[in-house]
Design a protein around this motif. Structure first.
Motif, PDB file in Angstrom:
ATOM      1  N   ILE A   1       0.832  -1.201   0.000  1.00 41.71           N
ATOM      2  CA  ILE A   1       0.000   0.000   0.000  1.00 41.71           C
ATOM      3  C   ILE A   1       0.869   1.255   0.000  1.00 41.71           C
ATOM      4  O   ILE A   1       0.594   2.203  -0.733  1.00 41.71           O
ATOM      5  CB  ILE A   1      -0.959   0.012   1.223  1.00 41.71           C
TER       6      ILE A   1
ATOM      7  N   LYS B   1       2.045   1.997  -3.408  1.00 43.67           N
ATOM      8  CA  LYS B   1       0.962   2.531  -4.231  1.00 43.67           C
ATOM      9  C   LYS B   1       0.742   4.011  -3.935  1.00 43.67           C
ATOM     10  O   LYS B   1       0.536   4.812  -4.851  1.00 43.67           O
ATOM     11  CB  LYS B   1      -0.328   1.744  -3.987  1.00 43.67           C
TER      12      LYS B   1
ATOM     13  N   LEU C   1      -4.992   2.339 -10.083  1.00 47.13           N
ATOM     14  CA  LEU C   1      -4.622   2.971  -8.810  1.00 47.13           C
ATOM     15  C   LEU C   1      -5.185   4.387  -8.726  1.00 47.13           C
ATOM     16  O   LEU C   1      -5.674   4.812  -7.680  1.00 47.13           O
ATOM     17  CB  LEU C   1      -3.103   3.008  -8.642  1.00 47.13           C
TER      18      LEU C   1
ATOM     19  N   LEU D   1      -7.560   3.981  -1.392  1.00 48.57           N
ATOM     20  CA  LEU D   1      -6.192   3.651  -0.979  1.00 48.57           C
ATOM     21  C   LEU D   1      -5.675   4.623   0.075  1.00 48.57           C
ATOM     22  O   LEU D   1      -5.091   4.204   1.081  1.00 48.57           O
ATOM     23  CB  LEU D   1      -5.249   3.659  -2.176  1.00 48.57           C
TER      24      LEU D   1
ATOM     25  N   TYR E   1      -4.770   3.656   3.849  1.00 49.69           N
ATOM     26  CA  TYR E   1      -3.402   3.915   4.295  1.00 49.69           C
ATOM     27  C   TYR E   1      -3.394   4.781   5.552  1.00 49.69           C
ATOM     28  O   TYR E   1      -2.691   4.486   6.512  1.00 49.69           O
ATOM     29  CB  TYR E   1      -2.619   4.584   3.161  1.00 49.69           C
TER      30      TYR E   1
ATOM     31  N   ASN F   1      -4.771   2.802   8.646  1.00 58.04           N
ATOM     32  CA  ASN F   1      -3.817   1.807   9.136  1.00 58.04           C
ATOM     33  C   ASN F   1      -2.599   2.461   9.766  1.00 58.04           C
ATOM     34  O   ASN F   1      -2.018   1.926  10.697  1.00 58.04           O
ATOM     35  CB  ASN F   1      -3.410   0.849   8.022  1.00 58.04           C
TER      36      ASN F   1
END
Length: 75
Positions: A19, A22, A52, A59, A63, A66
């Protein structure tokens, strides 16, 4: 920087990205790096970069969530 050797290649030649990788790729796009340049530098297909780009919000949210959870667990 994003370099080809940082990505994990699968048995069939597919590229697996974390991740964080990305997100870095998306940041480069935001900073004006050409898509073709990223495909050559990272060894991913143009369709992967556009996928993406289309998933950018998800995303970045994932991200960020987390990253916050990681900080809470470290305390």
């Amino acid at each position: 920087p994003l370099e080809r050797q940082q990505f994990v290649k699968g048995d069939k030649g597919e590229v697996f990205m974390f991740i964080a990788q990305k997100v870095k790729l998306l940041e480069k796009l935001d900073n004006g790096v050409n898509v073709k340049c990223l495909t050559e530098k990272c060894g991913v297909r143009m369709s992967t970069i556009y996928d993406l780009k289309n998933q950018k919000e998800k995303l970045l949210k994932f991200y960020a969530e987390n990253d916050e959870q990681k900080e809470v667990n470290e305390k």
